[in-house]
Design an enzyme around this catalytic site. Structure first.
Site, PDB file in Angstrom:
ATOM      1  CG  HIS A 373      -2.257   0.657   0.963  1.00 62.42           C
ATOM      2  ND1 HIS A 373      -2.448   1.607  -0.010  1.00 62.42           N
ATOM      3  CD2 HIS A 373      -3.464   0.495   1.552  1.00 62.42           C
ATOM      4  CE1 HIS A 373      -3.699   2.010  -0.009  1.00 62.42           C
ATOM      5  NE2 HIS A 373      -4.351   1.341   0.930  1.00 62.42           N
ATOM      6  CG  ASP A 377      -3.010   5.213  -4.038  1.00 65.40           C
ATOM      7  OD1 ASP A 377      -2.338   5.086  -2.997  1.00 65.40           O
ATOM      8  OD2 ASP A 377      -2.950   6.207  -4.782  1.00 65.40           O
TER       9      ASP A 377
END
Length: 402
Positions: A373, A377
């Protein structure tokens, strides 16, 4: 003349290795280029062969000992003959010796086949060699062992297992050290979890279009290319197209920099007796389905025999893992650093699905995408997974690039 036996020069990424198996003992005769010792590193098993005809004179590093690159592990005596056992000198050969023993002397075995035959207690004279000039390969020995298992008499199979009586309350345990590969896998997986903001997103895909496509063309594909058409090659091509559309998923992190790769090198996780390895398919954008299938079969064979080279497992911009071959319905695959994403395939299972207001039974598969992450995204991860889903459910999208 005495010759030093040294550990091979390891690549820069490998610091040291472990002596796994000595295939020859002191005083035992060796032919030139015959396998004498295996050195196991955290990536591959490296074979050391005899430098000439002769015998093993001395073993300096025993099995399980740690060795560094180029370190002395033993000595070899060139041109020497093996010492005959005392019993053989004292007793003449028996005329009633089994015919199999005489026949086995004429059988030519590969080093790996000889080792497996000794471990399984196989009479090599009964094994048919499929290699060049009748060479008996490891696969020939394994097939012979498997054949014996399947043809065992039913009565023997039904015989009660031998009862092992243990004193009341005894709880036996066995402690063995991790292999270097297993220890390396454990270290890398733990590092991936600790050093990445790992998240997993899921989706499900209707496999019927892909299964119908495979059913329609599998015979012609195998006839033309000499290899079976599997689902993995189609997923590799779908992932390749998705990586081109979402370059962030194909990138990696190097310190504070993002490295975008203008190529697609996809690693395919392969299970072996020594552990999970991830050989890499290079430039999958330029590979056809047959090329992918052939390479996967080649890597699987090498992984089973411990023949994968370090260069075949380094690099890679993305990884695909198929736990479905073992029956996994759903999982969260762990990243393969420095890559930032990994796709997990799973078992195909028929489930009732709503299609145009009606309940239809369809072969469904759960797909999982684990991603870093810090780099990717959630929006990009979901869109990437949806792109793969759409291409699998409509394979023409791969060809048409839509």
């Amino acid at each position: 003349m005495s010759i030093d036996i040294k550990a091979p020069v390891f690549p820069e990424s490998v610091a040291e290795g472990t002596v796994a198996t000595w295939h020859k003992q002191p005083g035992e005769a060796c032919s030139r280029d015959e396998l004498i010792v295996d050195i196991e590193t955290d990536k591959v098993v490296i074979e050391v062969v005899a430098p000439a005809d002769g015998v093993i004179e001395e073993i300096i590093k025993g099995e399980g000992d740690t060795v560094e690159s180029g370190e002395l592990i033993g000595r070899f005596k060139e041109g020497a003959a093996a010492a005959a056992p005392a019993a053989a000198k004292a007793e003449p050969a028996q005329a009633s010796a089994p015919a199999a023993e005489a026949a086995s002397a004429d059988v030519v075995l590969s080093p790996a086949a000889r080792k497996l035959a000794e471990e399984k207690g196989v009479d090599v004279s009964a094994v048919k060699g499929t290699g060049k000039s009748g060479l008996v390969t490891k696969e020939d020995v394994q097939n012979h062992v498997d054949g014996q298992k399947t043809t065992a008499p039913a009565a023997a199979a039904a015989a009660p297992a031998a009862q092992v009586e243990l004193p009341a309350g005894q709880r036996p345990e066995k402690r063995v050290p991790m292999t270097r590969l297993r220890a390396s896998i454990a270290k890398r997986l733990l590092s991936a979890q600790q050093n990445a903001a790992m998240l997993t997103t899921f989706n499900e895909v209707n496999m019927k279009p892909l299964m119908d496509l495979r059913k329609q063309y599998k015979d012609g594909f195998e006839k033309r290319h000499g290899i079976k058409l599997g689902f993995m090659s189609l997923f590799v091509k779908a992932a390749t197209e998705a990586l081109k559309r979402f370059p962030m998923v194909n990138a990696s992190i190097d310190g504070n920099d993002i490295v975008y790769h203008g190529y697609q090198d996809i690693g395919v996780a392969v299970s072996s007796d020594r552990g999970l390895v991830v050989p890499v398919l290079r430039d999958t954008d330029s590979m056809g389905l047959a090329d992918v299938e052939k390479k996967i079969v080649e890597y699987g064979t090498k992984a089973r025999d411990g023949k994968l080279g370090i260069e075949e497992m380094t690099g890679g911009t993305f990884t695909i893992s198929n736990g479905g071959v073992f029956g996994s319905l759903m999982s969260t695959p762990i990243l393969n650093p420095p890559q930032t994403a990994i796709l997990g395939m799973h078992k195909i299972q028929e489930r009732p699905m709503a299609v145009n207001g009606e309940v239809v039974i369809l072969p469904m598969m759960y797909l999982a995408l684990s991603y870093d992450h810090r780099m990717i995204d959630g929006k990009e991860a979901v869109q990437f997974l949806v792109a793969i889903k759409e291409m699998v459910e409509d394979p023409a999208r791969i060809l048409l690039d839509v």
